[in-house]
Design an enzyme around this catalytic site. Structure first.
Site, PDB file in Angstrom:
ATOM      1  N   GLY A 208       8.582   2.900  -0.766  1.00 57.03           N
ATOM      2  CA  GLY A 208       8.796   4.136   0.184  1.00 57.03           C
ATOM      3  C   GLY A 208       8.491   2.612   1.456  1.00 57.03           C
ATOM      4  O   GLY A 208       8.876   1.834   1.098  1.00 57.03           O
ATOM      5  N   ASN A 209       7.819   3.260   2.746  1.00 57.39           N
ATOM      6  CA  ASN A 209       7.611   2.474   3.497  1.00 57.39           C
ATOM      7  C   ASN A 209       6.787   2.313   5.076  1.00 57.39           C
ATOM      8  O   ASN A 209       5.736   3.344   4.266  1.00 57.39           O
ATOM      9  CB  ASN A 209       9.108   2.744   4.366  1.00 57.39           C
ATOM     10  CG  ASN A 209       9.483   4.281   5.310  1.00 57.39           C
ATOM     11  OD1 ASN A 209       8.220   4.610   5.728  1.00 57.39           O
ATOM     12  ND2 ASN A 209      10.172   5.080   4.585  1.00 57.39           N
ATOM     13  N   ARG A 210       6.615   2.176   5.680  1.00 60.08           N
ATOM     14  CA  ARG A 210       5.133   1.862   6.445  1.00 60.08           C
ATOM     15  C   ARG A 210       4.991   3.111   7.616  1.00 60.08           C
ATOM     16  O   ARG A 210       4.864   3.173   8.091  1.00 60.08           O
ATOM     17  CB  ARG A 210       4.912   0.290   6.423  1.00 60.08           C
ATOM     18  CG  ARG A 210       4.936   0.072   5.642  1.00 60.08           C
ATOM     19  CD  ARG A 210       4.941  -1.689   6.461  1.00 60.08           C
ATOM     20  NE  ARG A 210       4.372  -2.153   7.490  1.00 60.08           N
ATOM     21  CZ  ARG A 210       3.986  -3.186   7.918  1.00 60.08           C
ATOM     22  NH1 ARG A 210       4.250  -4.279   7.706  1.00 60.08           N
ATOM     23  NH2 ARG A 210       2.845  -3.212   8.879  1.00 60.08           N
TER      24      ARG A 210
END
Ligand code: CTP
Length: 404
Positions: A208-210
């Protein structure tokens, strides 16, 4: 300058109780609120509640305190009128200019922005009579926000719920900040992707990412306040649904692509604010991947995800569709941004510099909006909402005249 004057009109629906919260939010943020309930709405929330919470008398009829000519004065002096909930009956009266009580008189005398937050059963909302009344009100410059989808009175669910009071408050705040300008995105369908995709490795893990989705949500809120029909494609966000937006939830890049392409088919604008994963695991393990004693973990093979922004830019679903991309860069921000704008083929690219402590999850943002024809607009560090407004300003000047 005195406090901004807001008239809160309340018509006779069960959702009237939610407007107590809207009233609180308005008064606590420094607005002078006059509540004008209809007689029918007093069956749901009594006059005493409105008077106590607003600190002002709450009258229903034009026959009270006649010497003050309230049927004219209240509307004339308002900076904003918001009707929440607005029933089908109220929308019909407003569309036809009826004036048989204090609220309908106020609507005719108001020269300020007017916001309607409808709430009713799905059948009533979808009825052609209601839809035509809504279209009439919108054509005249009123902001009628789409009801939310969810639980209605009783056991049924569907479109017709009053949006979250905090989100109606956000719309009011935006409209007040814009002043008497007519909503400039009325009749436009805008699609916004927000959040960050998650690419599953197994049933419990993902890449995922932030991205928090806050910038995309700010774009959705401001677009609603400027009159647009908004589809918000939200990838893994934990934020309240913006009032008036249709929210489509997705998980992965492939799901996001499908949802965006479907909504884009009749869209005037597509804004890709989501952080879409460029790669996904080549294989999905149906069961949880277990560690094995004495063995190194197997490498994770990745495959490319489709580039949604490039695809939409190259193959526009409509002539004149405006496509906006985002770029998060850590170095050579402008040069990389210009190159990306060309590569992706969009009309506008919003470039921000990111780092550990910047942008992700924050309420603020700083960016440069690059346009395909060479323009460069620096938006100073400030609320994500201000950047959203600057983006819509650039989009608005690029839209083709509305089709009849
Ligand atoms: N985007 C997209 N589909 C992808 C990846 C990105 O639609 N598979 C969109 C994002 O929503 C954003 C823009 O493309 O609007 C920029 O994404 P970014 O990841 O910054 O660009 P990349 O093409 O990945 O370039 P680089 O890897 O060089 O940063």
């Amino acid at each position: 300058m005195g406090k901004p004057k807001v008239v809160l009109g309340v018509s006779g629906g069960i959702a009237a109780y939610k407007s107590c919260e809207l009233l609180r939010l308005l008064t606590e943020s420094g607005h002078d609120v006059r509540v004008v309930p209809t007689a029918a709405s007093l069956n749901f929330v009594g006059e005493a509640t409105w008077a106590a919470l607003s600190g002002n008398p709450a009258s229903t009829e034009v026959w009270e305190t006649v010497h003050e000519v309230p049927h004219v004065r209240i509307g004339q002096s308002a900076d904003l009128v918001v009707v929440a909930p607005a029933t089908a009956d109220m929308l019909a009266k407003a569309a036809h200019g009826l004036a048989d009580d204090l609220l309908t008189n106020t609507l005719l005398t108001a020269r300020c922005p007017v916001v309607f937050a409808p709430a009713m059963h799905t059948e009533m909302w979808e009825h052609p009579a209601t839809q035509e009344n809504v279209a009439t009100l919108r054509r005249r410059g009123a902001l009628v926000i789409e009801p939310a989808v969810g639980r209605l009175t009783g056991k049924d669910t569907g479109k017709g719920r009053l949006p979250d009071p905090a989100e109606i408050y956000e719309v009011c705040r935006r409209v007040l900040a814009r002043g008497v300008d007519e909503p400039d995105l009325v009749g436009r369908h805008v699609v916004i992707s927000a959040g960050g995709t998650r690419e599953p490795l197994d049933p419990v893990r993902f890449l995922g990412n932030r991205s928090s989705g806050k910038q995309g949500y700010a774009l959705a809120r401001t677009a609603v306040a400027r009159g647009a029909r908004v589809t918000l494609v939200a990838a893994n966000t934990a934020l309240a649904d913006p009032a008036g937006a249709d929210v489509v939830r997705v998980g992965t890049a492939v799901q996001l692509r499908e949802a965006v392409l479907e909504a884009a088919a009749d869209a005037d604008v597509v804004v890709m604010a989501a952080a879409v994963a460029d790669f996904r695991p080549a294989e999905y393990a149906g069961g949880k991947i277990k560690k094995k004693d004495g063995q190194d973990p197997a490498p994770v093979a990745l495959v490319r995800n489709p580039d949604v922004l490039a695809e939409i830019s190259a193959d526009r679903a409509r002539d004149g569709q405006v496509v906006v991309g985002f770029a998060a860069e850590t170095d050579d921000v402008l040069a990389n941004g210009r190159a990306k704008l060309l590569r992706k083929g969009c009309d506008l690219l919003v470039v921000n510099e990111v780092g550990e402590a910047r942008t992700f999850g924050s309420e603020e943002n700083e960016a440069v909006i690059l346009a395909s024809e060479g323009l460069e607009i620096q938006v100073p560090y400030g609320p994500k909402e201000a950047l959203a407004e600057a983006i819509w300003d650039q989009v608005a000047v690029r839209l083709q005249p509305r089709r009849a």
